[in-house]
Design an enzyme around this catalytic site. Structure first.
Site, PDB file in Angstrom:
ATOM      1  N   ASP A  73       0.832  -1.206   0.000  1.00 32.01           N
ATOM      2  CA  ASP A  73       0.000   0.000   0.000  1.00 32.01           C
ATOM      3  C   ASP A  73       0.868   1.257   0.000  1.00 32.01           C
ATOM      4  O   ASP A  73       2.092   1.177   0.077  1.00 32.01           O
ATOM      5  CB  ASP A  73      -0.932  -0.016   1.216  1.00 32.01           C
ATOM      6  CG  ASP A  73      -0.181   0.182   2.523  1.00 32.01           C
ATOM      7  OD1 ASP A  73       0.935  -0.353   2.671  1.00 32.01           O
ATOM      8  OD2 ASP A  73      -0.695   0.897   3.403  1.00 32.01           O
ATOM      9  N   GLU A 112       6.848  15.717   8.497  1.00 26.77           N
ATOM     10  CA  GLU A 112       5.884  14.669   8.159  1.00 26.77           C
ATOM     11  C   GLU A 112       4.756  14.622   9.194  1.00 26.77           C
ATOM     12  O   GLU A 112       3.583  14.566   8.851  1.00 26.77           O
ATOM     13  CB  GLU A 112       6.608  13.324   8.127  1.00 26.77           C
ATOM     14  CG  GLU A 112       5.715  12.141   7.853  1.00 26.77           C
ATOM     15  CD  GLU A 112       6.516  10.847   7.848  1.00 26.77           C
ATOM     16  OE1 GLU A 112       6.823  10.353   6.758  1.00 26.77           O
ATOM     17  OE2 GLU A 112       6.858  10.337   8.938  1.00 26.77           O
TER      18      GLU A 112
END
Ligand SMILES: *[C@@H]1O[C@H](CO)[C@@H](O)[C@H](O)[C@H]1NC(C)=O
Ligand SMILES: *[C@@H]1O[C@H](CO)[C@@H](O)[C@H](O)[C@H]1NC(C)=O
Ligand SMILES: *[C@@H]1O[C@H](CO)[C@@H](O)[C@H](O)[C@H]1NC(C)=O
Ligand SMILES: *[C@@H]1O[C@H](CO)[C@@H](O)[C@H](O)[C@H]1NC(C)=O
Ligand SMILES: *[C@@H]1O[C@H](CO)[C@@H](O)[C@H](O)[C@H]1NC(C)=O
Length: 603
Positions: A222, A450
């Site tokens: 993914d 992030e």
């Protein structure tokens, strides 16, 4: 500066507490004052987000460009057109170039260039095309350009292969790269000529589209590089790439590929429906992984496959579709109780979101790009509702809308109705709230990492994440009503029965793989290959052979009949990946029935 503004700004709770004496005097008066105040608070919040957009936009754009070689100020060593994920080299080391991140970043740059918003970006785009065309040809642990290498997730910034163990392949990369380049190709057709595109850009795009058409029905890691199964984001972007790829191929006179792309796109659209979980009202992110399945994967898929012409179509999970809105609510709600920084936030107000609630990576915190994605999906929805002049509440999206107006019922509400006005205003405030949360945790210099701490909101993990900047820019764009060109999502119909990439062929044959390989103690031989039963080139789940007649190693596996089977043997020492056989792949066509035996020697 944005962070400081919010920390020093007037807080909603503070305003209400000032009015406490008034509440006691007269409840009716209190309600009036309160409702006037909520409007004020909404305006204040909007002004705050306006300020954030104004200050953060140039910082985000500069932050994105700083991470692109050869002259980006934070990407020293990256070759021309190479996008680094982040300049961070330790804990985590992100000084690599990912096909997914690079393509999403260049989609933003190509949008800005082709829309005329910034005409100085052409050189960057040309560098990107050149760099990606080189990376396509680099042999890597996923294969060569013709044997699966396009699915390799990331490369070194000097355009060499990354050869250590990794979650590979990741099959969204080629699709996203094709989507970025198709937008540029469409501009080049207008700006130059069809023949220029046919000779220069189409061969690069075609490699990626052929890969998607051939391999979409195999498992993939993914987008978070953790789960090896089928993944909604990957399937959705693959579908998009083949639809717009078929349209481009037609425009370029490349008619031989069109029907295959269209057939596979229809097959993918059929498969895409299977991710919907009707019982719990959300899109399940992955078919594997053993988690709740609530994941930013699905909101990201909605915004990256947004086509304003498709309205609120649920078959392509458009941002304002009932399924995507229901899913968004379930996803957002999954973070309300797990992050300390979300405590005290009303259950219908914006909250910080992360990748998925079970996340533990680098502490499993909120991410800037996922929180921005929620805002963007909501802004995209507003663009469509306002454009269409109406909004539908269905039984599937009822819970989403009732957060803002508990009395609302299933129905269609025209722009002239007060329900439409109330709901769109509430969704706008809700959307702004997600950006306000990112703003609150953006440091005063505007740098976006992030993650930010689930406990106190300080920035964590990789600094200056290129994708954080790109995601912030696209959310700001959607807030301003900016859309990028559609891709043909309008009016698609889902085939009645789902076919596999092989067109529905069935049947398997038992193949015995024999390989002569000498090994030392602790070293074992495994096999992995291009079909599900051979683990789709995964090294992690490669199949262990046995050696009753050492040094002959053997295993019998059922593979699809009458198919091109490719495979390699690998060595692991005490279960840890050690090496691949050298190129090329071993290959044969499986028989229509019966059995088959290979007699290989380790290369
Ligand atoms: C194509 O675009 C470039 C850059 O914007 C411009 O300089 C050039 O004149 C354009 N050419 C045509 C044929 O439109
Ligand atoms: C392949 O497609 C079929 C039909 O939609 C589906 O049932 C199957 O799960 C798919 N497998 C993968 C790995 O995509
Ligand atoms: C609302 O539903 C009607 C009927 O199903 C449909 O024609 C219309 O396009 C929908 N509008 C929106 C904004 O989804
Ligand atoms: C921006 O501020 C953050 C948080 O204070 C800090 O970690 C980062 O190094 C600063 N970035 C620059 C470019 O000064
Ligand atoms: C491998 O050897 C077996 C037994 O000698 C033989 O039957 C089979 O045909 C061989 N396979 C190939 C692909 O040559």
């Amino acid at each position: 500066m944005p962070g400081g503004y919010f920390r020093r700004g007037l807080h909603k709770e503070g305003v209400y507490s000032l009015l406490a004496p008034t509440f006691q005097e007269s409840p009716a008066k209190m309600r009036l004052v309160l409702s006037a105040l909520s409007a004020c608070v909404a305006v204040l919040a909007q002004t705050s987000v306006d300020t954030y957009v104004a200050t953060e936009s140039p910082i985000a754009k500069a932050g994105m460009l700083a991470n692109i070689g050869p002259s980006g100020s934070k990407s020293e060593g990256a070759l021309a057109g190479i996008v680094i994920a982040s300049p961070s080299t330790v804990n985590p080391d992100y000084l690599y170039t990912w096909t997914r991140d690079s393509s999403l970043v260049f989609k933003v740059i190509i949008d800005q260039f082709t829309s005329g918003a910034d005409t100085t970006l052409l050189g960057q785009i040309q560098n990107f095309v050149k760099a990606e065309s080189i990376l396509q040809q680099v042999s890597n642990p996923s294969g060569t350009v013709s044997t699966g290498g396009l699915g390799e997730p990331h490369f070194n910034i000097d355009e060499t292969a990354f050869t250590a163990a990794w979650g590979r392949p990741q099959r969204d990369g080629p699709a996203l790269r094709a989507t970025a380049m198709i937008e540029y190709a469409n501009w080049l057709i207008k700006n130059t000529s069809v023949s220029n595109v046919v000779s220069n850009l189409w061969p690069i795009i075609q490699l990626d589209l052929d890969y998607v058409a051939a391999d979409w029905n195999q498992t993939t890691f993914d987008l978070w590089e953790e789960v090896d199964s089928s993944s909604f984001f990957t399937t959705a972007v693959q579908h998009r790439s083949l639809r717009e790829g078929a349209t481009l191929a037609t425009a370029l006179g490349q008619t031989s590929v069109v029907s295959n792309y269209e057939t596979q796109a229809a097959n993918i659209l059929c498969f895409l429906q299977s991710y919907w979980n009707p019982t719990d009202g959300f899109i399940t992110a992955n078919t594997g992984g053993g988690r709740s399945g609530k994941d930013a994967n699905t909101a990201l898929a909605s915004i990256h496959t947004f086509d304003p012409a498709a309205g609120c179509d649920a078959t392509t999970f458009q941002p304002c579709s009932d399924k995507a809105l229901s899913s968004l609510k379930v996803y957002v709600d999954s973070f309300r109780s797990i992050y300390t920084i979300n405590s005290g936030i009303a259950s219908n107000a914006a909250a910080a979101t992360g990748r998925y609630p079970e996340d533990t990576y680098m502490g499993g915190n909120p991410w800037f790009l996922t929180t921005a994605a929620v805002a963007e999906q909501l802004y995209d929805a507003l663009i469509v509702w306002k454009g269409q002049g109406s909004l539908n509440v269905t039984s599937v999206s009822l819970a989403f809308f009732q957060q803002f107006l508990p009395s609302v019922t299933v129905g269609t509400y025209a722009a002239s109705s007060s329900t439409f006005t109330t709901l769109t205003a509430a969704v706008e405030t809700f959307a702004d709230g997600f950006l306000a949360i990112n703003a609150k945790y953006t440091p005063t210099n505007g740098s976006l990492s992030e993650q930010y701490s689930r406990d106190d909101g300080t920035e964590l993990s990789a600094a200056d994440l290129t994708w954080s900047y790109a995601a912030t820019l696209t959310a700001f764009g959607a807030r301003a009503g900016v859309t990028s060109p559609g891709w043909g999502a309008a009016g698609l119909t889902v085939p009645a029965t789902c076919q596999t990439s092989g067109g529905g062929g069935t049947g398997t044959v038992a193949v015995t793989f024999n390989v002569y390989a000498t090994t030392f103690f602790g070293e074992n031989i495994y096999i992995t290959g291009n079909v599900d039963s051979l683990q789709d080139w995964s090294t992690d789940t490669a199949l262990l052979l046995s050696n009753p007649d050492y040094p002959i190693w053997t295993i019998t596996v059922d593979v699809p009949a009458s198919s091109d089977i490719q495979y390699k043997y690998i060595r692991k020492v005490n279960g840890v990946f050690e090496e691949w056989e050298s190129d090329p792949n071993n290959e044969f066509t499986s028989p229509a029935s019966g059995t088959y035996t290979t007699n290989d020697t380790w290369r």
